[in-house]
Design a protein around this motif. Structure first.
Motif, PDB file in Angstrom:
ATOM      1  N   ILE A 187     -13.032 -38.385  42.607  1.00 15.23           N
ATOM      2  CA  ILE A 187     -12.949 -37.113  42.690  1.00 15.23           C
ATOM      3  C   ILE A 187     -14.086 -36.243  41.982  1.00 15.23           C
ATOM      4  O   ILE A 187     -14.838 -35.341  42.472  1.00 15.23           O
ATOM      5  CB  ILE A 187     -11.560 -36.526  42.268  1.00 15.23           C
ATOM      6  CG1 ILE A 187     -10.621 -37.252  43.276  1.00 15.23           C
ATOM      7  CG2 ILE A 187     -11.446 -34.789  42.424  1.00 15.23           C
ATOM      8  CD1 ILE A 187      -9.254 -37.057  42.671  1.00 15.23           C
ATOM      9  N   GLN A 188     -14.251 -36.739  40.843  1.00 16.27           N
ATOM     10  CA  GLN A 188     -15.429 -36.003  39.932  1.00 16.27           C
ATOM     11  C   GLN A 188     -16.658 -36.096  40.556  1.00 16.27           C
ATOM     12  O   GLN A 188     -17.482 -35.059  40.609  1.00 16.27           O
ATOM     13  CB  GLN A 188     -15.427 -36.308  38.512  1.00 16.27           C
ATOM     14  CG  GLN A 188     -16.145 -35.631  37.546  1.00 16.27           C
ATOM     15  CD  GLN A 188     -16.038 -36.061  36.006  1.00 16.27           C
ATOM     16  OE1 GLN A 188     -15.666 -37.209  35.702  1.00 16.27           O
ATOM     17  NE2 GLN A 188     -16.468 -35.290  35.132  1.00 16.27           N
ATOM     18  N   TRP A 189     -17.142 -37.309  40.728  1.00 20.36           N
ATOM     19  CA  TRP A 189     -18.414 -37.503  41.449  1.00 20.36           C
ATOM     20  C   TRP A 189     -18.311 -36.572  42.793  1.00 20.36           C
ATOM     21  O   TRP A 189     -19.471 -35.907  43.222  1.00 20.36           O
ATOM     22  CB  TRP A 189     -18.345 -38.907  41.696  1.00 20.36           C
ATOM     23  CG  TRP A 189     -19.800 -39.388  42.321  1.00 20.36           C
ATOM     24  CD1 TRP A 189     -21.001 -39.640  41.395  1.00 20.36           C
ATOM     25  CD2 TRP A 189     -20.421 -39.293  43.727  1.00 20.36           C
ATOM     26  NE1 TRP A 189     -22.048 -40.000  42.262  1.00 20.36           N
ATOM     27  CE2 TRP A 189     -21.690 -39.688  43.663  1.00 20.36           C
ATOM     28  CE3 TRP A 189     -19.796 -39.108  44.689  1.00 20.36           C
ATOM     29  CZ2 TRP A 189     -22.569 -39.862  44.650  1.00 20.36           C
ATOM     30  CZ3 TRP A 189     -20.665 -39.302  46.078  1.00 20.36           C
ATOM     31  CH2 TRP A 189     -22.134 -39.615  45.732  1.00 20.36           C
ATOM     32  N   LEU A 190     -17.547 -36.845  43.754  1.00 22.64           N
ATOM     33  CA  LEU A 190     -17.618 -35.920  44.768  1.00 22.64           C
ATOM     34  C   LEU A 190     -17.590 -34.378  44.626  1.00 22.64           C
ATOM     35  O   LEU A 190     -17.789 -33.451  45.901  1.00 22.64           O
ATOM     36  CB  LEU A 190     -16.569 -36.320  45.938  1.00 22.64           C
ATOM     37  CG  LEU A 190     -16.675 -37.766  46.460  1.00 22.64           C
ATOM     38  CD1 LEU A 190     -15.272 -38.121  47.035  1.00 22.64           C
ATOM     39  CD2 LEU A 190     -17.786 -37.816  47.326  1.00 22.64           C
TER      40      LEU A 190
ATOM     41  N   VAL B 133     -24.658 -45.395  46.967  1.00 27.22           N
ATOM     42  CA  VAL B 133     -25.272 -44.139  46.160  1.00 27.22           C
ATOM     43  C   VAL B 133     -24.484 -44.076  44.710  1.00 27.22           C
ATOM     44  O   VAL B 133     -24.914 -43.489  43.823  1.00 27.22           O
ATOM     45  CB  VAL B 133     -25.140 -42.755  46.906  1.00 27.22           C
ATOM     46  CG1 VAL B 133     -26.194 -42.924  48.105  1.00 27.22           C
ATOM     47  CG2 VAL B 133     -23.787 -42.636  47.415  1.00 27.22           C
ATOM     48  N   GLY B 134     -23.216 -45.013  44.749  1.00 29.84           N
ATOM     49  CA  GLY B 134     -22.581 -44.899  43.612  1.00 29.84           C
ATOM     50  C   GLY B 134     -21.318 -45.646  43.567  1.00 29.84           C
ATOM     51  O   GLY B 134     -20.894 -46.251  44.602  1.00 29.84           O
ATOM     52  N   SER B 135     -20.583 -45.672  42.439  1.00 34.42           N
ATOM     53  CA  SER B 135     -19.164 -46.381  42.382  1.00 34.42           C
ATOM     54  C   SER B 135     -18.347 -45.763  41.296  1.00 34.42           C
ATOM     55  O   SER B 135     -19.037 -45.092  40.270  1.00 34.42           O
ATOM     56  CB  SER B 135     -19.621 -47.727  42.022  1.00 34.42           C
ATOM     57  OG  SER B 135     -20.124 -48.032  40.866  1.00 34.42           O
ATOM     58  N   ALA B 136     -17.133 -45.886  41.321  1.00 32.94           N
ATOM     59  CA  ALA B 136     -16.302 -45.471  40.200  1.00 32.94           C
ATOM     60  C   ALA B 136     -15.207 -46.486  40.200  1.00 32.94           C
ATOM     61  O   ALA B 136     -14.760 -47.238  41.198  1.00 32.94           O
ATOM     62  CB  ALA B 136     -15.554 -44.051  40.781  1.00 32.94           C
TER      63      ALA B 136
END
Length: 208
Positions: free
Chosen positions: A36-39, A26-29
């Motif tokens: 942390i920002q995405w979660l 669903v995504g990557s960082a």
């Protein structure tokens, strides 16, 4: 599944492995801060986490989510087998640890197990964790060394059950549970609860 790794090659490789899998990326960082920002505003079932991110290491990321309600499950992916680091990830709630060189062979099985709340460590990782212990102690079956109640408690620990749930299932107090743990650590010559879990995984302990 969300991927946190500072190497796009690794991210692309994981996506390729999971392309035909039931596990959807669903995504990557590329940094811990991005993860942390995405979660903060999104959810996922499992985070595939590299321990060496440029802004913060994976241990710091695990600490940020340890004990939080609705935190995702974590699968550690690393290029090294540092025993202290592996043990720390286990203590901080990570349910699995896979070397990057083992990804293509082990990733899907690891995700299936972790998605069910079970632990997954490759044979190489387990051997690294307890190699010193195996040199010191004779290999006997854990079942023969434990009382039925101790064996029951250890089984539940390996299934990643919380202390309160184990106490409810066994109909004992937290004090009685701690006494069971203390007895087992002395019998099996390990210092902490995590040592019991590691030994149980190594010996494929199952009272059933």
């Amino acid at each position: 599944v969300f991927i946190a790794d500072d190497h796009e090659l690794i991210i692309d490789g994981i996506k390729a492995i999971l392309k035909t899998s039931v596990h959807q990326v669903v995504g990557s960082a590329n940094t811990g801060a991005e993860l942390i920002q995405w979660l903060d505003v999104n959810e996922c079932d499992v985070v595939i986490l590299d321990l060496k991110l440029p802004d913060m290491n994976g241990i710091e990321v695990l600490k940020a989510f340890f004990g939080k309600e609705n935190a995702p499950k974590f699968l550690i992916v690393s290029g090294s087998y540092d025993v202290k680091q592996i043990q720390e990830t286990i203590l901080l709630g990570a349910l699995g640890y896979v070397s990057k060189v083992e990804l293509s062979k082990e990733l899907e099985e690891a995700l299936f197990k972790i998605d069910q709340g079970k632990r997954f460590y490759t044979d190489c990782v387990i051997d690294v964790i307890i190699s010193k212990q195996l040199e010191q102690d004779s290999l006997v079956t854990l079942q023969s060394m434990l009382s039925p109640r101790e064996a029951q408690a250890l089984q539940m620990l390996t299934e990643n059950m919380e202390t309160c749930d184990i106490c409810d299932e066994m109909r004992i107090t937290k004090s009685s549970f701690n006494t069971l743990i203390s007895r087992m650590t002395k019998k099996l010559k390990v210092k902490k609860k995590i040592g019991l879990v590691v030994l149980a995984i190594k010996h494929k302990f199952n009272v059933g």
